[in-house]
Design a protein around this motif. Structure first.
Motif: not given
Ligand SMILES: Nc1nc2c(c(=O)[nH]1)N[C@H]1C(S)=C(S)[C@@H](COP(=O)(O)OP(=O)(O)OC[C@H]3O[C@@H](n4cnc5c(=O)[nH]c(N)nc54)[C@H](O)[C@@H]3O)O[C@H]1N2
Ligand SMILES: Nc1nc2c(c(=O)[nH]1)N[C@H]1C(S)=C(S)[C@@H](COP(=O)(O)OP(=O)(O)OC[C@H]3O[C@@H](n4cnc5c(=O)[nH]c(N)nc54)[C@H](O)[C@@H]3O)O[C@H]1N2
Ligand SMILES: [Mo]
Length: 764
Positions: A57, A61, A71, A527, A536-537, A599, A603-604
């Motif tokens: 988290k 990414d 999630e 993002t 999401h970040r 964001v 979890v965005g």
């Protein structure tokens, strides 16, 4: 003048070794393979540290693919090819100005793609002067003044700005804002070669060019279709979702000319740690269609729904239009034609069709096996027809799932990387940015190449990617690029697009996903949007490969500052605090309300998706549209074959990590041609026979020599090879109707032996 280096991948002199193709994916070999890739490139401690941050988290990414994360993540979800992508970016080796002064562009062009990538991360901005044979160091400042001078000396629409799909939302938004402020919509992107057909096909029929499922829908599906996709290699984490779906009782129908190990059996690598050694069988049915015959298959499946009366009349009446003409088009196709095209018996298709007829919730997934065909848009619309008949959209466990490639390709499009923006989109941008927007549509990838060939482009700027090797018709494209005045590549690693350039060229080295991004106001995050519309970040953690690297948003802002005479935007302020970019996005894009706040959530957040959220369809008539298409003619003349171009297990598009394609049992050599064994016997050929390929399109031919034959479980008359090597054979104007996507999966060829079959290698 420097001699133009060859644009094609040089001959492959490595020895080909053939093993049995695998019938199980992932498992322990996947853990070992990725650890070795990591350790050889980063060392042990960095490998462990880096892999523990992927998809966390507060981590970065994964640059591997756009498949979403569950999630509830406990620890990092292991993925062999994600690990390879990360190791490849975080590797220690560097390409420095000293390296460039010791190696001319011509020398480098003789290296294979594998060797080029292995040289490491680009460390400094470098410049190739007109007529020079070597790149030399240049300051960031001088680089921007050169580009600005060229841009301002020519008309805005004589510049082209490409994007590859790893670019973050912030960088992409700022980039398109700059390009449009400069005065053009010439924003081609990798999507033009990828899921453009999905965007067009879905947009026209359900009113949104994206998928409509969430990851959780996989847990509630009765049937999942996986069409024209090789998730074991290209989306390994999707196999976990498929395994969980199976455990919840789903059935999987796999539609593919190849068996593809990932869909046979799957062993989750992490289960070994729990001493659980059972593998899950994924596909219940494999429909081994001939290349290009999916439209015929869909007609058969639609006919089977009609036979079973498996239609949701209520949904059809209230939410859809044009049902009757779709049914008529299916009725007009005879079963004989369907069997002839697909190579499958009627009973086989009806068996799968019955599974669909009994399903209360069906998901259809697809990737390049559908999009990169002449009828890419129409065939996706046949998939839409099939699911709409039973109302499988906007319902739990059901919907459309075009599986995206690059990790932020979907986000890039959402925030404006698009050569053909709608009027409404431009109006929003104009209001948000306070800058008049150009209205004429720009070039997509294929039209950009043609424009370069026609001498209509002065500046070609690439935000990532490897344009030369990813695009079709390598020789033609190389010539087109060499017509351009200045070419600029923002890149992390060396590739062939740095070697075949315009008159002058620049390489601007940037930070990767994995790296810390510190700007004037402190550490930044970016993002991204995954394949299912969740934003999401992503925050890099590693020390940058070189202190001279800059972030993509900083590069765009600096270029805008150097180029635009007057602009209401304070570009460098935006680059110093990405929250300010996100505020501007919120003001200029629909669906980005409270962006900075949302964001930052665990979890965005999900972008609005009317078909999924409320069965609402923003089409011309406000309904989900059935469509009626005639079948394409997929017959080819005698002794002609249809070739598709694929990814091996050891590559990321044009980045070659290694020389193996483990699941398919092909080792050490990439210039291979997969062929049906009976077709080989017919020609009197054996494994390892070297053949030359001629492709045929509209009376023109293209030629590529010395490909080694691999007997393979592929339908008769069909062939497969790897890209980028095979791109020299893909004709530029052989593209899909409507989407203009190159037909990388439909290349009509003839074969000739290229001499006696010496160097037979050893069979294992
Ligand atoms: N490790 C790794 N991951 C990646 C990538 C990578 O290169 N390496 N690339 C990323 C990108 S940008 C993308 S777009 C995706 C690509 O993901 P995929 O689409 O899975 O990639 P391809 O290798 O092009 O495989 C296409 C599949 O379609 C099948 N196929 C070809 N023609 C037909 C046809 O006519 N009908 C049917 N039914 N099937 C057909 C082929 O046999 C093959 O299994 O992966 C992404 N993820
Ligand atoms: N014949 C054939 N051709 C195809 C396909 C096919 O199936 N068959 N597939 C098509 C598809 S689906 C796609 S998406 C395209 C891919 O086309 P591209 O996206 O243009 O190509 P990639 O190989 O993904 O780009 C790799 C390069 O990106 C740079 N890079 C990596 N990470 C970053 C980053 O974080 N920032 C920046 N600025 N640069 C970075 C590195 O320098 C690397 O060399 O190829 C298409 N071409
Ligand atoms: Mo892609």
């Amino acid at each position: 003048m420097r001699p133009a280096p060859s644009a094609r991948t040089p001959p492959d002199n490595h020895k080909l070794r053939l093993k049995k193709a695998k019938s199980q994916a992932a498992g322990l070999p996947a853990v070992l393979s990725s650890s070795l890739h990591g350790i050889s490139k980063m060392g042990i401690s960095k490998t462990v540290k880096t892999l523990s941050m992927v998809n966390q988290k507060d981590g970065f990414d994964c640059p591997g693919c756009a498949w979403p994360d569950p999630e509830h993540r406990t620890s990092f979800e292991f993925c062999e090819n994600g690990a390879k992508a990360v190791a490849d970016e975080a590797m220690k080796a560097k390409v420095t100005p000293e390296f460039f002064s010791g190696n001319s562009v011509g020398d480098l062009a003789r290296l294979s793609d594998y060797e080029l990538n292995r040289l490491g991360r680009l460390s400094h901005p470098v410049y190739l002067a007109e007529g020079a044979s070597h790149y030399a160091m240049i300051s960031w400042e001088d680089a921007f003044s050169k580009i600005a001078a060229k841009l301002n000396a020519s008309k805005p629409d004589r510049s082209v700005f490409y994007t590859s799909g790893r670019t973050s939302n912030e960088a992409a938004f700022l980039y398109q804002a700059f390009v449009r402020s400069h005065g053009t919509n010439n924003l081609p992107d990798c999507s033009n070669m990828c899921h453009e057909s999905s965007g067009k096909g879905l947009g026209q029929t359900i009113g949104i060019g994206k998928g409509t499922v969430t990851l959780d829908d996989f847990n509630h599906a009765d049937v999942i279709l996986v069409i024209g996709q090789n998730p074991g290699t290209n989306h390994p984490r999707m196999l976990t979702a498929l395994r969980d779906a199976k455990r919840n009782g789903a059935k999987i129908i796999h539609v593919n000319p190849l068996p593809e190990a990932g869909l046979a059996k799957f062993k989750h690598p992490q289960d070994y740690m729990k001493l659980d050694f059972d593998a899950t069988t994924l596909a219940d049915v494999h429909l081994q269609v001939r290349i290009g015959s999916d439209a015929a298959l869909m007609k058969g499946l639609i006919k089977t729904q009609l036979e079973h009366d498996a239609v949701d009349t209520d949904f059809i009446e209230t939410k859809t239009s044009h049902y009757a003409s779709m049914v008529e088009a299916a009725d007009n196709v005879a079963w004989e034609r369907i069997s002839q095209d697909t190579g499958l018996g009627r009973a086989t298709i009806e068996h799968a069709g019955t599974m669909l007829a009994n399903s209360k919730a069906t998901i259809a997934c697809w990737a390049m096996g559908l999009t990169q065909h002449r009828n890419g848009v129409a065939v996706i619309q046949e998939v839409v027809n099939l699911l709409l008949m039973n109302g499988h959209v906007g319902r739990r466990g059901a919907g459309f799932c075009p599986v995206r490639g690059h990790s932020n390709v979907q986000g890039d499009r959402t925030v404006g990387i698009w050569e053909a923006p709608s009027k409404a989109f431009l109006d929003d941008l104009e209001a948000g940015l306070g800058i008049p927007m150009p209205q004429d549509h720009g070039y997509d990838v294929v039209n950009a190449i043609q424009a370069m060939a026609d001498g209509a482009v002065d500046v070609f700027f690439c935000m990532g990617g490897n344009f030369l090797s990813a695009t079709p018709d390598t020789d033609f494209t190389a010539k087109a690029i060499s017509n351009v005045g200045l070419t600029v590549q923002v890149s992390t690693k060396l590739n062939r697009s740095h070697l075949v350039t315009g008159n002058e060229a620049l390489i601007l080295p940037c930070l990767g996903r994995t790296e810390l991004d510190v700007q004037a106001t402190g550490e930044q995050f970016v993002t991204v949007e995954n394949s299912m519309g969740i934003v999401h970040r992503s925050r890099g953690k590693l020390k940058p490969a070189s202190p001279h690297l800059r972030s993509e948003p900083w590069i765009v802002a600096s270029l805008a500052e150097a180029t635009l005479q007057q602009s209401p935007l304070k570009w460098m302020d935006l680059a110093s605090d990405y929250d300010a970019i996100r505020e501007l996005m919120q003001a200029s894009l629909a669906g980005f309300e409270d962006y900075n706040e949302r964001v930052r959530g665990e979890v965005g957040f999900a972008l609005p998706n009317p078909p999924r959220d409320e069965q609402r369809f923003a089409t011309l008539d406000g309904k989900a549209n059935f469509t009626a298409h005639a079948l394409p003619n997929i017959d080819v003349p005698p002794k002609h074959y249809v070739m598709m171009t694929l990814r091996s297990h050891d590559q990321y598009n044009t980045t070659i990590y290694g020389l193996h394609d483990r699941y398919r049992g092909i080792h050490g050599h990439r210039r291979v041609l997969l062929m049906n064994a009976e077709d080989m016997v017919e020609r009197g050929w054996k494994a390892h026979q070297s053949v030359d390929i001629t492709s045929h399109f509209n009376g023109e031919t293209r030629f590529a020599e010395t490909w080694k034959l691999v007997p393979y479980d592929i339908p008769r008359g069909n062939l497969a090879s790897y890209f980028p090597e095979a791109n020299a054979l893909v004709p530029l104007h052989s593209t899909a109707d409507v989407s203009n996507t190159p037909t990388s999966k439909w290349i009509v060829c003839t074969l000739t032996a290229s001499g006696s079959a010496h160097d037979l290698g050893e069979e294992e």
